[in-house]
Scaffold this motif. Structure first.
Motif, PDB file in Angstrom:
ATOM      1  N   MET B   1       0.834  -1.201   0.000  1.00  0.00           N
ATOM      2  CA  MET B   1       0.000   0.000   0.000  1.00  0.00           C
ATOM      3  C   MET B   1       0.873   1.257   0.000  1.00  0.00           C
ATOM      4  SD  MET B   1      -2.838   1.188   2.777  1.00  0.00           S
ATOM      5  CE  MET B   1      -3.517  -0.440   3.009  1.00  0.00           C
ATOM      6  N   ARG B   2       0.463   2.193  -0.845  1.00  0.00           N
ATOM      7  CA  ARG B   2       1.176   3.468  -0.878  1.00  0.00           C
ATOM      8  C   ARG B   2       0.210   4.616  -0.591  1.00  0.00           C
ATOM      9  NH1 ARG B   2       1.898   3.881  -6.017  1.00  0.00           N
ATOM     10  NH2 ARG B   2       0.757   1.941  -6.301  1.00  0.00           N
ATOM     11  N   TYR B   3       0.743   5.729  -0.157  1.00  0.00           N
ATOM     12  CA  TYR B   3      -0.050   6.906   0.192  1.00  0.00           C
ATOM     13  C   TYR B   3       0.493   8.089  -0.575  1.00  0.00           C
ATOM     14  CZ  TYR B   3      -1.380  10.967   3.091  1.00  0.00           C
ATOM     15  OH  TYR B   3      -1.831  12.180   3.554  1.00  0.00           O
ATOM     16  N   ARG B   5      -0.073  12.327  -1.606  1.00  0.00           N
ATOM     17  CA  ARG B   5      -0.680  13.566  -1.143  1.00  0.00           C
ATOM     18  C   ARG B   5      -0.480  14.617  -2.228  1.00  0.00           C
ATOM     19  NH1 ARG B   5       0.940  15.546   4.876  1.00  0.00           N
ATOM     20  NH2 ARG B   5      -0.176  17.490   4.919  1.00  0.00           N
ATOM     21  N   MET B  26      -9.088   9.517  -0.693  1.00  0.00           N
ATOM     22  CA  MET B  26      -9.349   9.762   0.720  1.00  0.00           C
ATOM     23  C   MET B  26      -9.557  11.245   0.957  1.00  0.00           C
ATOM     24  SD  MET B  26      -6.744   9.398   3.867  1.00  0.00           S
ATOM     25  CE  MET B  26      -7.284   8.498   5.265  1.00  0.00           C
ATOM     26  N   LEU B  33     -11.142   4.138   6.342  1.00  0.00           N
ATOM     27  CA  LEU B  33     -10.359   3.445   7.377  1.00  0.00           C
ATOM     28  C   LEU B  33     -11.136   2.310   8.029  1.00  0.00           C
ATOM     29  CD1 LEU B  33      -8.384   6.013   7.128  1.00  0.00           C
ATOM     30  CD2 LEU B  33      -7.569   5.118   9.313  1.00  0.00           C
ATOM     31  N   ASP B  48      -4.769  11.116  -1.038  1.00  0.00           N
ATOM     32  CA  ASP B  48      -5.331  12.055  -0.058  1.00  0.00           C
ATOM     33  C   ASP B  48      -5.564  13.389  -0.749  1.00  0.00           C
ATOM     34  OD1 ASP B  48      -5.881  13.743   2.048  1.00  0.00           O
ATOM     35  OD2 ASP B  48      -4.212  13.059   3.308  1.00  0.00           O
ATOM     36  N   LYS B  50      -6.969  16.103   0.565  1.00  0.00           N
ATOM     37  CA  LYS B  50      -7.212  17.216   1.502  1.00  0.00           C
ATOM     38  C   LYS B  50      -6.344  18.434   1.210  1.00  0.00           C
ATOM     39  CE  LYS B  50      -6.923  14.826   5.414  1.00  0.00           C
ATOM     40  NZ  LYS B  50      -7.211  13.454   4.944  1.00  0.00           N
ATOM     41  N   ARG B 104     -13.919  15.103  10.615  1.00  0.00           N
ATOM     42  CA  ARG B 104     -13.201  14.512   9.477  1.00  0.00           C
ATOM     43  C   ARG B 104     -14.107  14.258   8.271  1.00  0.00           C
ATOM     44  NH1 ARG B 104      -7.940  12.926   8.721  1.00  0.00           N
ATOM     45  NH2 ARG B 104      -8.471  10.731   8.407  1.00  0.00           N
TER      46      ARG B 104
ATOM     47  N   PRO C  21       2.152   2.976   5.416  1.00  0.00           N
ATOM     48  CA  PRO C  21       1.023   3.673   4.798  1.00  0.00           C
ATOM     49  C   PRO C  21      -0.329   3.314   5.416  1.00  0.00           C
ATOM     50  CG  PRO C  21       2.434   2.697   3.122  1.00  0.00           C
ATOM     51  CD  PRO C  21       2.970   2.239   4.437  1.00  0.00           C
ATOM     52  N   THR C  24      -2.528   3.371  11.509  1.00  0.00           N
ATOM     53  CA  THR C  24      -3.371   4.454  12.008  1.00  0.00           C
ATOM     54  C   THR C  24      -2.566   5.389  12.910  1.00  0.00           C
ATOM     55  OG1 THR C  24      -4.042   3.251  13.981  1.00  0.00           O
ATOM     56  CG2 THR C  24      -5.419   2.966  12.008  1.00  0.00           C
ATOM     57  N   LEU C  65      -4.883   8.154   9.338  1.00  0.00           N
ATOM     58  CA  LEU C  65      -3.627   7.462   9.035  1.00  0.00           C
ATOM     59  C   LEU C  65      -2.466   8.238   9.642  1.00  0.00           C
ATOM     60  CD1 LEU C  65      -4.127   6.529   5.263  1.00  0.00           C
ATOM     61  CD2 LEU C  65      -4.285   5.002   7.255  1.00  0.00           C
ATOM     62  N   VAL C  67       0.359   8.710   8.338  1.00  0.00           N
ATOM     63  CA  VAL C  67       0.973   9.550   7.298  1.00  0.00           C
ATOM     64  C   VAL C  67       0.231  10.869   7.110  1.00  0.00           C
ATOM     65  CG1 VAL C  67       2.125   7.760   5.951  1.00  0.00           C
ATOM     66  CG2 VAL C  67      -0.299   8.226   5.537  1.00  0.00           C
ATOM     67  N   GLU C  68      -1.031  10.890   7.488  1.00  0.00           N
ATOM     68  CA  GLU C  68      -1.786  12.140   7.365  1.00  0.00           C
ATOM     69  C   GLU C  68      -1.318  13.194   8.355  1.00  0.00           C
ATOM     70  OE1 GLU C  68      -6.206  12.040   6.658  1.00  0.00           O
ATOM     71  OE2 GLU C  68      -5.902  10.028   7.426  1.00  0.00           O
ATOM     72  N   GLU C  70       1.466  14.477   8.833  1.00  0.00           N
ATOM     73  CA  GLU C  70       2.562  15.337   8.384  1.00  0.00           C
ATOM     74  C   GLU C  70       2.152  16.808   8.523  1.00  0.00           C
ATOM     75  OE1 GLU C  70       5.717  14.923   7.440  1.00  0.00           O
ATOM     76  OE2 GLU C  70       5.867  17.082   7.076  1.00  0.00           O
TER      77      GLU C  70
END
Lengths: 745, 284, 157
Positions: B1-3, B5, B26, B33, B48, B50, B104, C21, C24, C65, C67-68, C70
């Motif tokens: 899994m990669r994330y 932004r 996301m 989640l 993401d 956001k 959120r 990744p 939580t 998450l 990573v969020e 940051e």
């Protein structure tokens, strides 16, 4: 041990800060999942997706090949327990062998270097099942020809010819039922059903297990009874109890649900195999699928009443299922059902029935809420039919000291009448029922227990007191134990520190259950304090050069007993303690015993509810709890038990239930759809503590924890039924069920 | 899994389109989640959104409100003008989950999660909201009811995602309301729900009405209630017709949250009650 | 699975951690930053035991998450007291016996603190609805509501 006169207390009955308060409001308190160990592995349990199946094979090779996996266990890793069928059931519940008996039954477990790897490895274990017919409904399981959950579980007292799922039968009561019913002006017989519910503690089961190559082990776990956990884990692993030390963490709720092992033997087995510490934490989903719900029940209740409200006879048949394992919970229900009443003729019959559901475990007054729900609903319906005041009828029939209870015991001093009269005099009962609302009332009962207890009390040389007890503090018991030690020794509460000792430190203590801790551990603490006092008086006597018998203990100090004993200024506990090295060494008291005389507990609840006639939704507008607490040691936490128990009972009454698919799979294994009450659902819960001293305790203490969950089921049933003009006979009274009753189809 | 932004919509779209495995967008993450936890989805890439420009902003546009895809629902209730103009949409969004989830969760996420029980969706449909979709071929505007196509399914193409939702300008004497039925007071998924959006003329007569129902069909159901409501002052007869029309339109299922009979009846009750609230607000 | 270096501010201190990744924020706080005060009661945002503040709003850290985080500002129960000086809410929870087992207490305190920041004089109903996502199975909520009211009154004084 009777009370001569009402005793004046200095510390007992006050409301000091609990000793673990700061740790718990700052996030420092360490619960089951909050401890880690160097080199620790993470574990995951694989569970059955089927309600009933034969395990044909388990292939762990792919999981073993995954990098990071350190150990895998299955049922084959646990030596079968011989000769103790109950413990064998516990073992089989922890890990299946040949069969799975419910969806969620553990079949294998993995320990790996991370939780993610353990989870992935568990999914790689291939289990081949032969699916078997299942049954989850108690009435269906009792019917001839029902799928058989487990063969050969039936006990001798079950009549021949019944379904093999019926394992046990019991009967309680006295008097001539036929004659009793003949005297009645009105007799009704009603059938009731209640869903299985879960304790719903917010902390999932979690433990850290560490077995070393020499066969010794350490276990850190959230438990209601680390001594029982040691016994069970040792038996399940086939090791000696002394090889294992169990330390109870802080516990994030239990309500009976943490009186049994699930994760612990598995974590220990994994640790043994891997040679590393293993952390095993259940997910919420696993808690619902794998751990203790209550029984699910089907109950028939028949009561006869004269037109002036005297109950002439009562009879109830209780069909309880505690899942795929034998349980004696139907006995509790059968004994408790009519306990509130002084009856000439009463009979109750208990039946235990196997279903493909998780193994039941205690939930606050196990078996009683369901049985008493049926009785209190039936009485209320009779009151309506005969146009009688429901509180007056209960007062007229209430059991009291000297009553031969429906389960055989003759009651001693107890507070049911006091609670009923307090309810009748209370502003809640005497206020008009609000527009659009309705009111219900019901009684509740619990036996209370004493049991095996061991406490050590040590006097420090600086005059402080250390109490070591063996019962996990689930709701403030360290504060109440410290209060009783302070009271008995005459030292300030702040000078006493009570700790929960591990299994290596004290003799066996029964679980924190049966509403026993404040009563039994309190009593043991008082006795240990008395022993220490005796020693201190002996030392004061030696210093003064008088007879030990000539010294008494007043207000925290040794004093000469009367003018003939000599003239000496009081010698305080601190002064005696400071000289202890010169007077014979450390000062301590100890008590190990089996506490009895716990004293029965009764409560009365009143509820005002408003039912939305168009949707069937119930709102609780006002709720008042009356309960005999004996002496309330720390009234804040007595009120807390009354409030918390009431709200759990309200949850049982309104929305909580296990919902099964037609495949026997639980459809709501989470807090989203297993609906426990939230803050906005509830009004304030008013409490009225009655203090009818328990003759079995020097301070008059009786247990308070369990009774308050009992009355709400019928209290709300009676309120809602009166509000909608239709009787309800099934729990929970969820909106679709209530709306259906309103609409009359 | 990669994330990932991304910082521009184009980059986000490129990432989503280029992912050979499973990619998930996301915003608030409150649905995603939960799905990750249960093992329901195992995405290869999480994008993401956001931090895209404007994603966390509510901007005024042509008298209406453009709500960025990452604006948490709690922020909707903090915008007084938005609450005044679209009280029903805001109350619907505010009902989703707990206060913590409100910090959120987003309406764009609620729409794309495509649950028939999503609280904000009936209110958005009744409001005539329009989603702005960005994808490999640029931007397009889509009426919100065209986004969900079935439980968990949307009409969004590969590489497409919602960047904002526009709530149109309000004439005078217009208001909306949303009601859902849940067994508790909070924390449940809607068993059924109704959103009503009304415009009145100067005399208090209903000039236009839109009604959308939740959790009584595979997607949110818009019911044509003009015949029942338009031209009335929402008297009991009109409300009865509305309730009947809502119940008649409902095609629910029985499940752990409710039965066919219960949902069919209660959705009519809710439509009637919501209409009365919307009318009172509009007439104010 | 490759980790990401994340920098954020937790209880006023800058912290760095490597997040997988899928990990939580709750797991990061507990197992990478050793802040065990936030608890996992459900992992699905239904119980509130893992409540923390994230950029000024309360969230379930199980639904965020790592990573969020940051560049984010995070507050946990460990940052609520000022050294040995408890926050009025913490003291009120002890004084009013608003906890029994205490597992839900950190989440409720963090949530209640945010409520009182936004609304110094909440009604009983406002307290109950604000805290509806914080399950407590022990107390029946009565003493929790009273403790929040008492702390609010004290903080207004």
């Amino acid at each position: 041990m009777a009370l001569d006169q009402p005793r004046k207390f200095k510390y007992v009955g006050t409301r000091p800060a609990r000793p673990d308060g700061i740790d718990k409001v700052t996030g420092r308190a360490q619960y089951g999942n909050d401890i880690t160990a160097p080199g620790m592995l993470w574990a995951k349990v694989l569970r059955s997706p089927h309600a009933h199946a034969r395990i044909l094979s388990i292939d762990t090779s792919a999981a073993e090949a995954l990098p990071g996996v350190r150990a895998i266990v299955t049922g084959a890793d646990f030596p079968p327990i011989e000769g103790d069928a109950g413990m064998r059931d516990v073992q089989l519940n922890c890990m299946a062998t040949t069969h799975v008996w419910y969806e969620g039954h553990a079949v294998a477990a993995v320990a790996a270097t991370s939780q993610a790897i353990a989870n992935k490895a568990a999914r790689l274990i291939k289990v081949e099942y032969e699916i078997l017919p299942h049954v989850t409904d108690v009435d269906a399981a009792m019917a001839p020809g029902a799928p058989v959950v487990r063969e050969g579980q039936t006990m001798e007292n079950v009549p021949a010819g019944m379904s093999a799922n019926v394992t046990y039968h019991s009967e309680f009561g006295h008097g001539d039922l036929a004659a009793g019913f003949a005297r009645a002006d009105k007799i009704i017989e009603r059938n009731f059903r209640t869903a299985a519910t879960h304790q719903g503690y917010i902390e999932p089961q979690a433990c850290l297990a560490s077995m070393t190559a020499d066969g010794r082990g350490e276990l850190w776990t959230c438990t209601q009874g680390h001594f029982y956990f040691r016994t069970a884990c040792a038996a399940i692993l086939g090791i000696e109890a002394s090889a294992l030390r169990v330390t109870a963490s802080e516990i994030g709720g239990g309500f009976g649900g943490k009186t049994q092992v699930w994760a612990e033997p598995v974590a220990l087995a994994l640790s043994k195999k891997a040679g590393k510490p293993v952390k095993l934490t259940m997910t919420r989903d696993e808690v619902f699928r794998g751990t203790g719900p209550t029984v699910t029940t089907s109950i028939t209740c028949k009561i006869g009443m004269t037109k002036d409200g005297r109950i002439t006879a009562g009879e109830a048949t209780l069909r309880y299922s505690g899942g795929a394992f034998h349980t004696g919970t139907c006995d509790m229900g059968a004994m408790a059902a009519f306990a509130s009443y002084d009856l000439d003729a009463v009979r109750t019959y208990g039946w235990n029935v196997l279903t493909n559901r998780p193994k039941e475990i205690s939930y606050r007054a196990p078996g009683a809420p369901q049985a008493i729900y049926a009785v209190e609903s039936t009485i209320d319906e009779l009151c309506q039919l005969l146009n009688l005041d429901p509180l007056d009828v209960r007062i007229k029939n209430a059991a009291k000291a000297g009553t031969k209870s429906s389960y055989g015991v003759v009651f001693e001093e107890m507070g049911l009448l006091a609670a009923l009269k307090a309810a009748k005099a209370h502003p809640h009962w005497n206020s008009p029922v609000p527009e659009g609302a309705s009111r219900g009332v019901a009684c509740g009962f619990w036996f209370n227990f004493g049991g095996n207890t061991c406490v050590s009390l040590n006097i420090g040389t600086d005059g402080t007191v250390a109490v070591s007890e063996g019962n996990p503090d689930i709701g403030g018991s360290r504060a109440s134990i410290s209060l009783m030690a302070a009271e008995e020794l005459g030292v300030p509460y702040e000078k006493v520190r009570t700790v929960i000792a591990d299994t290596g430190t004290l003799g066996y203590n029964d679980n924190t259950d049966g509403s026993r801790v404040t009563f039994a551990v309190g009593l043991a603490t008082i006795r240990a304090a008395q022993e220490a006092k005796k020693d201190m008086m002996r030392r004061a006597a030696a210093i003064w050069g008088i007879d030990a018998e000539a010294v008494e203990w007043v207000d925290g100090a040794a004093v000469p007993a009367g003018p003939n004993a000599g003239k000496f200024p009081p010698m305080t506990l601190a002064e005696i303690a400071a000289q202890s090295f010169q007077t014979g060494g450390p000062i301590a008291g100890h008590c190990d015993f089996q506490a009895d005389g716990a004293g029965v507990s009764f409560g009365v609840h009143i509820a005002d509810v408003a039912v939305d006639q168009e949707t069937g939704k119930t709102k609780v507008l006002r709720y008042t709890v009356f309960q005999d607490a004996g002496k309330a040691v720390h009234p804040d936490y007595v009120e807390g038990q009354m409030q918390g128990g009431a709200v759990q009972g309200i949850g049982m009454a309104l929305n909580e239930e296990y919902i099964y698919s037609d495949k026997g799979v639980i459809l709501n294994p989470g807090f989203l759809d297993y609906r426990i009450p939230v803050a906005s659902d509830m009004p304030m819960i008013e409490t009225v503590i009655l203090e009818i001293p328990n003759p079995g305790h020097p301070y008059g203490v009786r247990g308070v924890g369990e009774t308050p969950i009992v009355p709400p089921l019928a209290t709300l049933t009676n309120a809602i039924s009166r509000g909608i003009g239709k009787r309800l006979y099934e729990l929970p009274m969820s909106p679709p069920r209530v709306l259906k009753a309103i609409k009359g189809h | 899994m990669r994330y990932a932004r991304p910082e521009t919509p184009a980059e986000a779209s490129r990432l989503l389109a280029a992912e050979p495995g499973l990619a998930r967008v996301m915003a608030g993450g409150t649905d995603l989640l939960v799905q990750l936890k249960s093992g329901l989805v195992e995405p290869d890439l999480i994008v993401d959104i956001k931090h895209l420009p404007g994603a966390a902003m509510i901007t005024r546009e042509a008298g209406g409100f453009r709500i960025g895809a990452a604006v948490p629902n709690q922020a909707l209730g903090e915008d007084r003008d938005l609450v005044a103009a679209w009280p029903g949409v805001v109350e619907a969004a505010s009902l989703i989950g707990s206060t913590q989830v409100q910090g959120r969760a987003t309406i764009a996420g609620n729409l794309c999660n495509a649950s028939p029980a999503g609280d904000s969706v009936p209110a958005l449909v009744a409001a005539g909201a329009v989603a702005r979709v960005t994808g490999p071929n640029g931007e397009r505007d889509v009426p919100v009811q065209q986004i969900p196509t079935g439980p968990g399914k949307t009409s969004l193409a590969r590489g497409e995602f919602i960047t904002s939702i526009l709530l149109p300008a309000r004439p005078a004497r217009a208001a909306d309301a949303y009601l859902r039925f849940i067994p508790r007071t909070e924390m449940d998924i809607a068993v059924c729900s109704a959103a009503v959006n009304l415009e009145l003329d100067g005399k208090g007569v209903v000039a236009r009405a839109r009604v959308a129902l939740g959790a009584v069909a595979a997607t949110v159901l818009e019911v044509d209630v003009s015949a029942a409501l338009v031209g009335t002052r929402l008297d009991d007869a009109a409300l009865d017709k509305l309730a009947k029309a809502a119940s008649a339109a409902a095609k629910p299922i029985s499940d752990k949250r409710g039965t066919v009979e219960f949902r069919t009846h209660v959705v009519g009750v809710l439509a009637r009650r919501a209409a009365r609230i919307a009318y009172e607000r509009a007439a104010r | 699975m490759t980790g990401t270096l994340v920098t954020s501010k937790v209880n006023g201190d800058e912290v760095q951690f490597i997040a997988d990744p899928g990990e939580t924020l709750l797991d990061v706080l507990r197992y990478k930053l050793n802040l065990m005060g936030a608890k996992e009661g459900c992992g699905t945002g239904d119980c509130g035991a893992c409540t923390v503040t994230l950029n000024g709003r309360i969230v379930c850290s199980c639904l965020v998450l790592g990573v969020e985080a940051e560049g984010a500002t995070i507050g946990t129960i460990e940052g609520m007291a000022d050294g040995n000086r408890l926050h009025p809410l913490q003291q009120a929870f002890i004084d009013h016996a608003a906890l029994q087992c205490g597992i839900c207490t950190p989440g409720i305190l963090v949530a209640a603190q945010k409520l009182l920041e936004r609304n110094p004089d909440p009604t009983e109903e406002e307290i109950r609805y604000w805290l509806a996502g914080n399950l407590c199975r022990c107390t029946g909520y009565d003493k929790i509501v009273r403790a929040v009211q008492a702390a609010a009154a004290q903080m207004r004084a």
